[in-house]
Design a protein around this motif. Structure first.
Motif, mmCIF file in Angstrom:
data_model
loop_
_atom_site.group_PDB
_atom_site.id
_atom_site.type_symbol
_atom_site.label_atom_id
_atom_site.label_comp_id
_atom_site.label_asym_id
_atom_site.label_seq_id
_atom_site.Cartn_x
_atom_site.Cartn_y
_atom_site.Cartn_z
ATOM 1 N N LEU A 290 0.836 -1.205 0.000
ATOM 2 C CA LEU A 290 0.000 0.000 0.000
ATOM 3 C C LEU A 290 0.868 1.252 0.000
ATOM 4 C CD1 LEU A 290 -2.809 -1.013 2.514
ATOM 5 C CD2 LEU A 290 -2.870 -1.055 0.014
ATOM 6 N N TYR A 291 1.958 1.244 0.743
ATOM 7 C CA TYR A 291 2.876 2.392 0.727
ATOM 8 C C TYR A 291 3.510 2.548 -0.654
ATOM 9 C CZ TYR A 291 2.929 3.842 5.639
ATOM 10 O OH TYR A 291 2.589 4.362 6.860
ATOM 11 N N ALA A 292 3.829 1.431 -1.313
ATOM 12 C CA ALA A 292 4.400 1.511 -2.651
ATOM 13 C C ALA A 292 3.397 2.102 -3.630
ATOM 14 C CB ALA A 292 4.836 0.122 -3.111
ATOM 15 N N ALA A 293 2.146 1.673 -3.540
ATOM 16 C CA ALA A 293 1.120 2.223 -4.414
ATOM 17 C C ALA A 293 0.915 3.709 -4.162
ATOM 18 C CB ALA A 293 -0.191 1.466 -4.209
ATOM 19 N N ALA A 294 0.948 4.097 -2.881
ATOM 20 C CA ALA A 294 0.792 5.515 -2.549
ATOM 21 C C ALA A 294 1.941 6.330 -3.120
ATOM 22 C CB ALA A 294 0.705 5.692 -1.038
ATOM 23 N N GLY A 295 3.155 5.795 -3.040
ATOM 24 C CA GLY A 295 4.301 6.507 -3.593
ATOM 25 C C GLY A 295 4.234 6.661 -5.097
ATOM 26 N N SER A 296 3.641 5.684 -5.765
ATOM 27 C CA SER A 296 3.553 5.759 -7.227
ATOM 28 C C SER A 296 2.561 6.822 -7.694
ATOM 29 C CB SER A 296 3.145 4.396 -7.796
ATOM 30 O OG SER A 296 1.793 4.083 -7.459
ATOM 31 N N LEU A 297 1.696 7.291 -6.809
ATOM 32 C CA LEU A 297 0.688 8.284 -7.186
ATOM 33 C C LEU A 297 1.236 9.697 -7.268
ATOM 34 C CD1 LEU A 297 -2.322 7.030 -5.029
ATOM 35 C CD2 LEU A 297 -1.941 6.648 -7.470
ATOM 36 N N VAL A 298 2.426 9.936 -6.690
ATOM 37 C CA VAL A 298 2.986 11.291 -6.663
ATOM 38 C C VAL A 298 4.350 11.288 -7.350
ATOM 39 C CG1 VAL A 298 1.743 11.941 -4.573
ATOM 40 C CG2 VAL A 298 4.003 10.905 -4.387
ATOM 41 N N SER A 299 4.834 12.495 -7.644
ATOM 42 C CA SER A 299 6.103 12.622 -8.365
ATOM 43 C C SER A 299 7.138 13.445 -7.612
ATOM 44 C CB SER A 299 5.856 13.269 -9.738
ATOM 45 O OG SER A 299 4.899 12.536 -10.480
ATOM 46 N N LYS A 300 6.791 13.973 -6.454
ATOM 47 C CA LYS A 300 7.713 14.793 -5.685
ATOM 48 C C LYS A 300 7.787 14.275 -4.251
ATOM 49 C CE LYS A 300 6.542 18.940 -8.354
ATOM 50 N NZ LYS A 300 6.011 20.330 -8.280
ATOM 51 N N GLN A 301 8.978 14.409 -3.652
ATOM 52 C CA GLN A 301 9.174 13.929 -2.292
ATOM 53 C C GLN A 301 8.278 14.666 -1.301
ATOM 54 O OE1 GLN A 301 10.680 11.450 -1.100
ATOM 55 N NE2 GLN A 301 12.030 10.744 -2.724
ATOM 56 N N GLU A 302 8.047 15.952 -1.551
ATOM 57 C CA GLU A 302 7.223 16.719 -0.616
ATOM 58 C C GLU A 302 5.754 16.298 -0.655
ATOM 59 O OE1 GLU A 302 8.413 19.483 -4.084
ATOM 60 O OE2 GLU A 302 9.335 17.979 -2.788
ATOM 61 N N GLU A 303 5.373 15.500 -1.651
ATOM 62 C CA GLU A 303 3.990 15.029 -1.730
ATOM 63 C C GLU A 303 3.794 13.661 -1.086
ATOM 64 O OE1 GLU A 303 3.398 15.026 -5.918
ATOM 65 O OE2 GLU A 303 2.889 17.150 -6.027
ATOM 66 N N VAL A 304 4.894 13.047 -0.648
ATOM 67 C CA VAL A 304 4.804 11.695 -0.084
ATOM 68 C C VAL A 304 3.978 11.683 1.194
ATOM 69 C CG1 VAL A 304 6.120 9.781 0.908
ATOM 70 C CG2 VAL A 304 6.965 10.958 -1.126
ATOM 71 N N ALA A 305 4.205 12.682 2.047
ATOM 72 C CA ALA A 305 3.513 12.708 3.343
ATOM 73 C C ALA A 305 2.001 12.750 3.163
ATOM 74 C CB ALA A 305 3.978 13.896 4.167
ATOM 75 N N SER A 306 1.535 13.572 2.227
ATOM 76 C CA SER A 306 0.086 13.674 2.020
ATOM 77 C C SER A 306 -0.473 12.410 1.387
ATOM 78 C CB SER A 306 -0.231 14.888 1.148
ATOM 79 O OG SER A 306 0.402 14.770 -0.123
ATOM 80 N N ALA A 307 0.289 11.794 0.484
ATOM 81 C CA ALA A 307 -0.193 10.575 -0.172
ATOM 82 C C ALA A 307 -0.268 9.392 0.784
ATOM 83 C CB ALA A 307 0.710 10.226 -1.356
ATOM 84 N N THR A 308 0.664 9.352 1.732
ATOM 85 C CA THR A 308 0.706 8.224 2.672
ATOM 86 C C THR A 308 0.015 8.530 3.993
ATOM 87 O OG1 THR A 308 2.865 8.972 3.505
ATOM 88 C CG2 THR A 308 2.876 7.369 1.704
ATOM 89 N N ALA A 309 -0.589 9.713 4.115
ATOM 90 C CA ALA A 309 -1.230 10.102 5.377
ATOM 91 C C ALA A 309 -2.270 9.094 5.859
ATOM 92 C CB ALA A 309 -1.850 11.489 5.245
ATOM 93 N N PRO A 310 -3.165 8.587 4.993
ATOM 94 C CA PRO A 310 -4.139 7.602 5.486
ATOM 95 C C PRO A 310 -3.479 6.345 6.061
ATOM 96 C CG PRO A 310 -4.800 8.451 3.339
ATOM 97 C CD PRO A 310 -3.414 8.934 3.575
ATOM 98 N N LEU A 311 -2.391 5.909 5.431
ATOM 99 C CA LEU A 311 -1.694 4.722 5.931
ATOM 100 C C LEU A 311 -0.990 5.015 7.256
ATOM 101 C CD1 LEU A 311 -0.164 3.479 2.555
ATOM 102 C CD2 LEU A 311 -2.194 2.625 3.725
ATOM 103 N N SER A 312 -0.384 6.183 7.354
ATOM 104 C CA SER A 312 0.281 6.551 8.607
ATOM 105 C C SER A 312 -0.716 6.656 9.754
ATOM 106 C CB SER A 312 1.035 7.874 8.433
ATOM 107 O OG SER A 312 2.032 7.751 7.441
ATOM 108 N N VAL A 313 -1.889 7.218 9.471
ATOM 109 C CA VAL A 313 -2.945 7.299 10.493
ATOM 110 C C VAL A 313 -3.382 5.901 10.913
ATOM 111 C CG1 VAL A 313 -5.326 7.994 10.915
ATOM 112 C CG2 VAL A 313 -3.751 9.569 9.786
ATOM 113 N N LEU A 314 -3.446 4.986 9.959
ATOM 114 C CA LEU A 314 -3.818 3.600 10.266
ATOM 115 C C LEU A 314 -2.796 2.955 11.192
ATOM 116 C CD1 LEU A 314 -5.561 1.078 9.841
ATOM 117 C CD2 LEU A 314 -4.247 0.623 7.753
ATOM 118 N N VAL A 315 -1.512 3.147 10.910
ATOM 119 C CA VAL A 315 -0.468 2.557 11.753
ATOM 120 C C VAL A 315 -0.494 3.177 13.148
ATOM 121 C CG1 VAL A 315 2.006 2.137 12.005
ATOM 122 C CG2 VAL A 315 0.957 2.071 9.742
#
Length: 408
Positions: A290-315
């Motif tokens: 799921l983290y890999a899929a989230a990373g594939s949705l964005v193209s900039k490092q600064e967008e990683v946090a927002s893309a993975t936010a739902p997963l981080s909240v889950l953890v």
């Protein structure tokens, strides 16, 4: 003999591609200076924390030194008896009034008892532990009771002998385990380490995917291997690094705790350690794709946090539920949530460490976790395959339809 099927060469090529990507990920991360220094510091912190805990822990076999001034020495037998009943050894040290303050400041005694009116004054330097205060109170009250009995013509010794013959027997429906405190400590350590490893390695997968997109390295890789092979190899490689870290932390932690006298290396501790490694694998399989899929949705490092936010909240939610269950691992919250993936990845090793699981629950939750992870891996693979070569504005999780990327 029949000719070899076409599926076999394809399967071999897939395994080779996945292995090459995984080995590349392992070498890239393990050989960095930051990885080596970071893990060395973390291991040193584990050893230091356990050593400090052992140093600050009171030794029950060390007697507590109590200074007595004047008639306070008469409390000697009562102090010894009260200390014995409250699991506290008492060592008396006669002092003069002038030497009491110096003995306290030099830490030669923990407390000084002096006669004060009809009672006694207890003087301590900084603090008085509740256990020691209970011993002193009990001794003073026993002396007062003995004096009152003598005034009424009753022998205090006869009363004490009669009281000693009357005993209280306590019976538990569920007798507490002898190693309950150690199991609780292990459970807390398991929860903390799993949380750090799951969220840390999950973010490593997402940032690694974005790094390959921004550097255009992914285009070169996909010219030789399939997207799903790249995804699988990356998740496996980073997961193997996390597993090695977790194993090292566990071995060092168990060894240091046993060496400091904080833990007995029983079979329960070994089982808890092994189960933690196994459940980390299951939890990482669930979250890593799921983290890999989230990373594939964005193209900039600064967008990683927002893309993975739902997963981080889950953890974080997994960690919060586990923390709430540490004090009551057999409660309804832990028992129910341990059946729900991915909460089972952090709750089941906690329950195993606490010794409150059954074989049916262990096997059932593991199979359910594995089945759920397999389904999510298939869905995440489709998202990754459709998004890995797309750049520009980030795609939503339900993103636009796109044809799967195939190697050139």
């Amino acid at each position: 003999m029949s000719a070899p099927s076409q599926a076999e060469p394809h399967a071999m090529r897939a395994v080779t591609a996945i292995r090459m990507v995984a080995v590349r990920e392992i070498r890239t991360r393990v050989m960095t200076r930051a990885f080596v220094i970071g893990n060395a510091v973390f291991i040193a912190l584990i050893i230091g924390a356990l050593a400090l805990t052992a140093a600050l822990q009171d030794d029950p076999n060390t007697p507590v030194k109590v200074g007595v001034v004047g008639t306070a020495a008469e409390l000697g037998p009562a102090l010894t008896a009260a200390g014995r009943s409250l699991d506290t050894r008492i060592a008396l040290r006669p002092l003069t009034s002038g030497a009491a303050a110096a003995a306290l400041s030099d830490d030669k005694v923990k407390v000084v008892l002096e006669p004060r009116g009809e009672g006694f004054l207890a003087r301590a330097d900084k603090r008085l532990s509740p256990g020691l205060q209970a011993v002193l109170t009990s001794a003073v009250q026993q002396r007062a009771a003995a004096q009152a009995l003598r005034a009424q013509g009753v022998d205090p010794a006869a009363v004490a002998r009669a009281a000693a013959r009357s005993t209280l027997t306590v019976q538990f429906l569920q007798p507490p385990k002898k190693d309950a405190d150690q199991r609780t400590a292990i459970a807390f350590a398991v929860v903390s380490l799993l949380y750090l490893q799951l969220i840390g390695n999950g973010m490593a997968v997402a940032t690694g995917v974005v790094e390959e997109k921004t550097s255009r390295l992914v285009e070169l890789l996909l010219a030789a291997i399939k997207p799903l092979h790249l995804l699988t190899g990356k998740v496996v490689g980073i997961g193997m690094v996390g597993l090695m870290q977790l194993a090292a932390y566990g071995v060092v932690g168990l060894g240091a705790a046993a060496g400091a006298g904080l833990l007995d290396l029983t079979s329960a501790a070994v089982v808890a350690f092994i189960s933690t490694l196994g459940w980390y694998v299951l939890g990482y399989l669930f979250l890593g794709v799921l983290y890999a899929a989230a990373g594939s949705l964005v193209s900039k490092q600064e967008e990683v946090a927002s893309a993975t936010a739902p997963l981080s909240v889950l953890v974080i939610a997994m960690f919060a539920v586990a923390q709430a269950s540490v004090s009551d691992p057999s409660g309804n919250l832990s028992n129910i949530m341990s059946w729900i993936p991915p909460f089972s990845a952090i709750l089941m090793p906690l329950r195993i460490a606490a010794g409150v699981t059954t074989p049916v629950q262990v096997v059932g939750t593991a199979l359910l976790m594995l089945a759920t992870s397999t389904v999510l891996a298939l869905l995440a693979g489709k998202v990754y395959q459709a998004s890995i070569l797309r750049t520009g504005k980030g795609l939503p999780w339900r993103g636009r339809r796109a044809r799967p990327v195939t190697p050139a």
